[in-house]
Design a protein around this motif. Sequence first.
Motif, PDB file in Angstrom:
ATOM      1  N   VAL B 250     -22.071  -3.605 -23.751  1.00  0.00           N
ATOM      2  CA  VAL B 250     -22.513  -4.315 -22.550  1.00  0.00           C
ATOM      3  C   VAL B 250     -21.501  -4.206 -21.405  1.00  0.00           C
ATOM      4  CG1 VAL B 250     -23.261  -6.544 -21.628  1.00  0.00           C
ATOM      5  CG2 VAL B 250     -23.855  -5.901 -23.957  1.00  0.00           C
ATOM      6  N   ALA B 251     -20.200  -4.406 -21.732  1.00  0.00           N
ATOM      7  CA  ALA B 251     -19.198  -4.490 -20.659  1.00  0.00           C
ATOM      8  C   ALA B 251     -19.164  -3.212 -19.829  1.00  0.00           C
ATOM      9  CB  ALA B 251     -17.819  -4.778 -21.250  1.00  0.00           C
ATOM     10  N   SER B 252     -19.272  -2.054 -20.493  1.00  0.00           N
ATOM     11  CA  SER B 252     -19.189  -0.800 -19.753  1.00  0.00           C
ATOM     12  C   SER B 252     -20.364  -0.661 -18.785  1.00  0.00           C
ATOM     13  CB  SER B 252     -19.142   0.387 -20.728  1.00  0.00           C
ATOM     14  OG  SER B 252     -20.217   0.338 -21.636  1.00  0.00           O
ATOM     15  N   GLN B 253     -21.527  -1.163 -19.176  1.00  0.00           N
ATOM     16  CA  GLN B 253     -22.681  -1.087 -18.279  1.00  0.00           C
ATOM     17  C   GLN B 253     -22.632  -2.169 -17.211  1.00  0.00           C
ATOM     18  OE1 GLN B 253     -26.332  -0.164 -20.212  1.00  0.00           O
ATOM     19  NE2 GLN B 253     -27.581  -1.048 -18.614  1.00  0.00           N
ATOM     20  N   GLU B 254     -22.124  -3.342 -17.618  1.00  0.00           N
ATOM     21  CA  GLU B 254     -22.056  -4.470 -16.685  1.00  0.00           C
ATOM     22  C   GLU B 254     -21.180  -4.126 -15.477  1.00  0.00           C
ATOM     23  OE1 GLU B 254     -23.871  -6.997 -17.471  1.00  0.00           O
ATOM     24  OE2 GLU B 254     -23.355  -8.373 -15.859  1.00  0.00           O
ATOM     25  N   ALA B 255     -20.067  -3.454 -15.723  1.00  0.00           N
ATOM     26  CA  ALA B 255     -19.123  -3.170 -14.645  1.00  0.00           C
ATOM     27  C   ALA B 255     -19.772  -2.311 -13.564  1.00  0.00           C
ATOM     28  CB  ALA B 255     -17.887  -2.474 -15.213  1.00  0.00           C
ATOM     29  N   ILE B 256     -20.415  -1.223 -13.969  1.00  0.00           N
ATOM     30  CA  ILE B 256     -21.017  -0.334 -12.967  1.00  0.00           C
ATOM     31  C   ILE B 256     -22.319  -0.932 -12.446  1.00  0.00           C
ATOM     32  CG2 ILE B 256     -22.157   1.110 -14.726  1.00  0.00           C
ATOM     33  CD1 ILE B 256     -20.817   2.248 -11.279  1.00  0.00           C
TER      34      ILE B 256
END
Lengths: 191, 603
Positions: B250-256
């Motif tokens: 989730v975090a990698s997608q949330e950032a962008i």
Amino acid sequence: MKTLLRPAISLFVLLSLVTGVLYPFLVTGVARIAFPAAAGGSLIIKDGQPIGSALIGQNFSDPKYFWGRPSATAPQPYNAAASSGSNQGPLNPALADAVKGRVEALHAADPGNQRPIPIDLVTASASGLDPHISPAAADYQAERVARARHLETKAVRQLVAANTEGRDLGVFGEARVHVLRLNLALDALAP
Amino acid sequence: MNNHAWLLLGLFMAALLLLVRPLGIYIARVMMMENHATLVSRFEVAVFRACGFQRDEDMGWLKYALALLLFNALGLLAVYSLQRLQLWLPLNPQGMVNVSPDSAFNTAVSFVTNTNWQGYGGESTMGYLVQMLGLTVQNFLSAATGIAVAIALIRGFARHSNAGIGNAWADLFRATTWILLPLSLVFALFLASQGVIQNLDAYQELTTLEVTKYDNPRLDTDGQPLKDDKGNAVTEPATTPTQTLPMGPVASQEAIKMLGTNGGGFFNANSSHPFENPTPLVNFLQMLSIFLIPGALCIAFGCIVGDERQGWTLLAAMALLFVTFAIAAIGFEQEGNPLLAQVGVGETTSVSTTALTDGNMEGKETRFGIADSALFATITTAASCGAVNSMHDSFTPLGGAVPLVMIQLGEVVFGGVGSGLYGMLIFAVLAVFIAGLMIGRTPEYLGKKIESHEMKMTSIAILATPLLVLVGTAIAVMTEAGRAGIANPGAHGFAEILYALSSAANNNGSAFAGLSVNTPFYNGLLATAMWFGRFAVIVPVLAMAGSLAAKKRIFVTAGTLPTHGPLFVTLLIGVVLLVGLLNYVPALALGPLIEHLVLWSAH
């Protein structure tokens, strides 16, 4: 067009691999090593078994527990596999009916309590998984919980205070009470 | 607005204004990189050669536009295919089934056009490979496309007597690799440290403290819910002792998702989900990250055209519009829903020292309360982000009208990454044209004469989206399939449809989410609105960039209208509001305005 095709495909494949494979795997790897608990769902472990996540609320309807926000997830409330709000508009009769039902349930569990009910205790949260209630909503329920567990109200209020956090850095968000942690603390104090 | 909300808004604007200048200068430098001697430059040249193009090859506007269209068409194909085949592909521990053709097509268009409208619930539809290799990739590439178009338009102003507007491949590569990727990497790791999950595990089932009792809807043999004679769902009592926690990268997608003003949630509840947005501090940084690149691009624009004041002028117009609307949204939400006070609900201040228990909390999270939710709603719709940390469908009528109007202004108040800047530059061209008519001089902007070709392109770019919104809304309310999706009765039901079309055509992606849109009708209609709302603006913008770049530079004289300073800011705000209001006031009157009057007279 033909002269565009080769750079388009090569660049698309290259950037897809970088942003869709390399990047998420790199973040996963680093997070696994540096923040394993946070990246793994902030699980609360008891006797070696996960009994909840510190971030995800659970459903409570027993008078001896503090109740959380109403949840609009389907089919059961606090269904973490299908997060959702109610999406009821302010004039929707279904919203007024739902709130009325929640008010009645709160009054039925605590007939003597005629104080106004804090709004967050009768309105559905956005995610349906809200782990918190407002300090006012916890205070409203403190006497009921104390009675159901044969505890002094003061002792219950102390537990509420211990599980309350203020705004982040004093400015961001709102003060809140963690319902699952509070109920776990209650079980530990007076099972 | 209470003091806390003022402080929050003030802190937000202060932090934003501190960050945009350094990032803007950096963006200008990497996008205009011409020095061949550096290590980075040599690396670029090698990569470009391997991909089959030369860095110095300048493209005319048509070739540039074709390159972008081709690149985005490849994205469409990839996202569609991954969804249709996911059951047979790896990294799908939950065994998510293949997505239906209409939904997969809608989602592919949605993520390619930077809209990130979602007709599906993420945690119950998409496997991890689709989320990463399909959706995360387009979170990057659609934002890079926006940056590329904005930079191409800026080159149109900065260059003179030149046939080209830059190299599309180099612009896409640089925007992704040197701007979006490093920022996302840092932000993703911060998010993961704060509780945003990041793993590839199967969903975790656990035993809850209390057994959950609920009414389970009974299904017929086709899996459809049974209804009784009155049309109510037939239910039977059921219990479950467990809860299933979703997992995923989730975090990698949330950032962008935030940095690229994408806004498509990993989960159905988007940024209100505690696994996407666990704390108010994370929430504040998510809000900042939405405006960060759109704000910085204004400064980059000033740097590249050689007059930083021009960038600050656009930024000032955006900031003033944004702050006004944010104050309105917070105010309306703090007013609350007068109907609920009648059923014995109200505020108690016996322990709470905050104003949390005041106001409209339906569809809002306790940790964010009213102010952080209404502010987020304004930011996410001012920028074409479309992430939500509260359910806009449950906002008060006028509180919900703020996000709707922010979208309808054409996503130029900060707007999307790149698209906000080129959208605002289009309005700036319109503003100098109107001013030119008033003072009787040939309009000019940044040393370029604005002539009939530019005004034609401006008109297409400005009128394409209102046309899609209003015609699309008319089609939806006139057809059975369109009306079938409505969740709330009365004027609010119309607002749900108007919001959906506004959001799709302006590439925002947020929703009055009660509307059931995962149907072939809405998947098709909204995909059309999203595609043309994106590329019917991009193509004329690039055409204008081409004609501007070819023009000679004219020099500033005493008769030139200065396009910086308070006067031009006022003019620009006036033009944005005028165009937006003229297009949408009748439609808004049928939705939120009627609803507001009914709500308060019912009270």
